[in-house]
Design an enzyme around this catalytic site. Structure first.
Site, PDB file in Angstrom:
ATOM      1  N   HIS A 165     -29.784  27.393  -2.060  1.00  0.00           N
ATOM      2  CA  HIS A 165     -28.568  26.798  -2.623  1.00  0.00           C
ATOM      3  C   HIS A 165     -28.377  25.334  -2.229  1.00  0.00           C
ATOM      4  O   HIS A 165     -27.343  24.945  -1.681  1.00  0.00           O
ATOM      5  CB  HIS A 165     -27.331  27.602  -2.223  1.00  0.00           C
ATOM      6  CG  HIS A 165     -27.368  29.037  -2.644  1.00  0.00           C
ATOM      7  ND1 HIS A 165     -26.314  29.896  -2.454  1.00  0.00           N
ATOM      8  CD2 HIS A 165     -28.344  29.781  -3.217  1.00  0.00           C
ATOM      9  CE1 HIS A 165     -26.635  31.102  -2.908  1.00  0.00           C
ATOM     10  NE2 HIS A 165     -27.875  31.040  -3.376  1.00  0.00           N
ATOM     11  N   TYR A 225     -14.409  25.393 -10.742  1.00  0.00           N
ATOM     12  CA  TYR A 225     -15.156  26.390 -11.503  1.00  0.00           C
ATOM     13  C   TYR A 225     -15.231  27.757 -10.829  1.00  0.00           C
ATOM     14  O   TYR A 225     -15.963  28.629 -11.269  1.00  0.00           O
ATOM     15  CB  TYR A 225     -16.539  25.827 -11.877  1.00  0.00           C
ATOM     16  CG  TYR A 225     -16.367  24.791 -12.970  1.00  0.00           C
ATOM     17  CD1 TYR A 225     -16.476  25.125 -14.304  1.00  0.00           C
ATOM     18  CD2 TYR A 225     -15.965  23.501 -12.653  1.00  0.00           C
ATOM     19  CE1 TYR A 225     -16.233  24.196 -15.306  1.00  0.00           C
ATOM     20  CE2 TYR A 225     -15.718  22.559 -13.637  1.00  0.00           C
ATOM     21  CZ  TYR A 225     -15.855  22.921 -14.955  1.00  0.00           C
ATOM     22  OH  TYR A 225     -15.587  22.008 -15.946  1.00  0.00           O
TER      23      TYR A 225
END
Length: 388
Positions: A169, A267
Site C-alpha cells: 500500500h 472517499y
C-alpha cells in the site's frame, strides 16, 4: 508531519544487488524483441462486441517489474523498474545500462515506482520519480526531482518526503494534470486509520507545484492533500474533453474502485467500501463511480484515449484480474460501463499509457511473486493503432 523540498541527496546510498522479497529474478537484462520472434496476441473483441482498434506486439522483454513510462518529444521512452532502475528506450532499443540506480526499501511492493516528465522536459530535462526508502527501521516514500542528460540521470533534490510506507500500500502513481501541477497517489501504508487523518500524507491524492510548494487553490490551505480516504490508489487520468480527474484504487477484498475525484472529497476508506454510503462530520463520503463487486480487478495504471475511434474511453491495467479494463463513462459523468480485454493473455498488467502518436503501451509485471512468469517476462507490449 511532512516535509517539502528537502535539500541534498548525499544520503542516497548505492542500490544493493538482488531482488525484493518474493520477487523472481529476471532471466536477463531487458531487450527489444525481434518482430519475428515476438509473440503477438490476436485482436481482442470487447464485451460490447466491437473489435479493439489496436494490434499488439511485444516490444521489449526480460525486464524486471517495470512500473511507469514517460515519453520525450525527441522519441526517447523512459521507464522505471521497481528494484530501483530508471531506464530508457532510444532508437528502438532498451539501453543496456540504466540512467540511474536508486536504493529501494527491499520489501514487498515498494521501490522505484512512479515517473513523470516535467511539462517543460524538452527544455529543462527535469523529471520526477516516486521512491520507497528506509529511514532507520521505518519505510517511507518520497518524490525526487531528477536531471536527465543523454547518458545519465542525477538526483537534484527532494520534492516531498516522509510519506508513510510499508511492504504494501505505497500508492506511487504520479501525473501532471491539465493545470500543469503534479498529482501523486499515496497508499494507507497498511495502516487504515491514516487514510482518515488529513494531517497524514498516507491514503491521499496529493497536488504540488514543480518546486514542491502547495498550490494556493488546494482544498486545504497549506496542505498538499487534494483528496483523502483512499486505500491504495494506483492510477490517475483526466478525461480529454471534460478535464475531470479519475483514479483507480485497490479494495480490501474485491470491491476495487474507479473514482471520480473532487477536490477536498473524502472517499471513505476504511469507513465504507463498494456501494456503501455514510457521512463523517455531516459530509457524505464519496462512493466510487464503479466497483468490482465480489470480483477482484487489482486496478493499476490507466489512461483516457485521446485519439482514434475509442477517444474518450478509459483503459485500466489490472494486476490480479490479469486483464485490460475498458471503461466508458456515461454522459452524466456519474456512471460508467466496464468490459474486459485480453483476460489472462499476458498475466499481471501494471500500467497502460498512450504515446504521442496514439500507440498504446502496456507494462507486464509477472515477477512480483504473485504472477506466473514466463522465461521472457517481464514485458513491454505495444498496441499499434489499426485506424487511420
Amino acid at each position: 508531519m511532512y516535509r517539502f523540498a528537502a535539500a541534498g541527496t548525499a544520503a542516497l546510498m548505492m542500490l544493493m544487488a538482488g531482488c525484493t522479497a518474493g520477487e523472481q529474478a529476471a532471466p536477463r537484462t531487458g531487450s527489444v524483441a525481434s518482430p519475428s520472434a515476438a509473440t503477438a496476441a490476436p485482436a481482442a473483441t470487447s464485451a460490447a462486441g466491437d473489435e479493439f482498434p489496436y494490434r499488439p506486439q511485444v516490444l521489449a522483454e526480460g525486464l524486471q517489474l517495470p512500473w511507469e513510462m514517460g515519453f520525450a518529444a525527441d522519441g526517447r521512452i523512459f521507464f522505471t523498474e521497481r528494484p530501483g532502475k530508471l531506464r530508457v528506450i532510444e532508437n528502438g532499443k532498451v539501453r543496456e545500462a540504466p540512467l540511474l540506480e536508486l536504493p529501494s526499501s527491499g520489501l514487498g511492493e515498494g521501490g522505484l515506482l512512479g515517473l513523470a516528465l516535467d511539462p517543460k522536459f524538452a527544455d529543462n530535462g527535469t523529471a520526477y520519480v516516486y521512491q520507497t526508502y528506509r529511514n532507520g527501521d521505518a519505510i517511507k516514500n518520497r518524490v525526487l526531482r531528477l536531471s536527465i542528460k543523454q547518458d545519465a540521470a542525477t538526483v537534484e533534490s527532494t520534492l516531498i518526503d516522509d510519506i508513510p510506507g510499508s511492504s504494501t500500500h505505497n500508492g506511487g502513481r504520479m501525473k501532471f494534470g491539465p493545470d500543469g501541477l503534479l498529482y501523486i497517489t499515496t497508499g494507507d501504508a497498511a495502516n487504515r486509520d491514516l487514510a482518515q487523518q488529513k494531517d497524514s500524507l498516507a491514503g491521499k491524492i496529493l497536488r504540488l507545484t514543480t518546486d514542491g510548494s502547495v498550490p494556493g487553490d488546494n482544498p486545504f490551505p497549506g496542505s498538499p492533500v487534494y483528496s483523502w480516504g483512499h486505500r491504495n490508489p494506483q492510477g490517475l487520468a483526466w478525461h480529454p474533453d471534460t478535464g475531470a480527474l479519475y483514479s483507480s484504487e485497490h479494495g480490501q477484498s474485491a470491491h476495487d474502485e474507479l473514482n471520480l475525484i473532487s477536490p477536498g472529497a473524502n472517499y471513505g476508506w476504511p469507513l465504507i467500501q463498494g456501494s456503501e454510503t455514510d457521512t463523517r462530520d455531516g459530509i457524505s463520503l464519496k462512493a466510487p463511480l464503479v466497483h468490482s463487486g465480489n470480483d477482484t480487478w487489482g486496478p493499476s495504471g490507466m489512461v483516457f484515449l485521446t485519439q482514434g475511434p475509442w477517444k474518450g474511453q478509459l483503459l485500466v491495467a489490472a494486476l490480479a484480474g490479469q486483464q485490460l479494463l475498458r471503461v466508458i463513462p456515461e454522459a452524466d459523468g456519474l456512471t460508467a460501463s466496464v468490459s474486459s480485454l485480453y483476460r489472462e493473455e499476458w498475466g499481471r498488467l501494471r500500467n497502460v499509457t498512450e504515446g504521442p502518436d496514439g500507440t498504446l503501451y502496456i507494462l507486464v509485471g509477472n515477477r512480483d511473486g504473485r504472477g506466473a512468469p514466463e522465461n521472457n517476462d517481464d514485458k513491454l507490449i505495444a498496441l499499434y493503432p489499426t485506424w487511420e
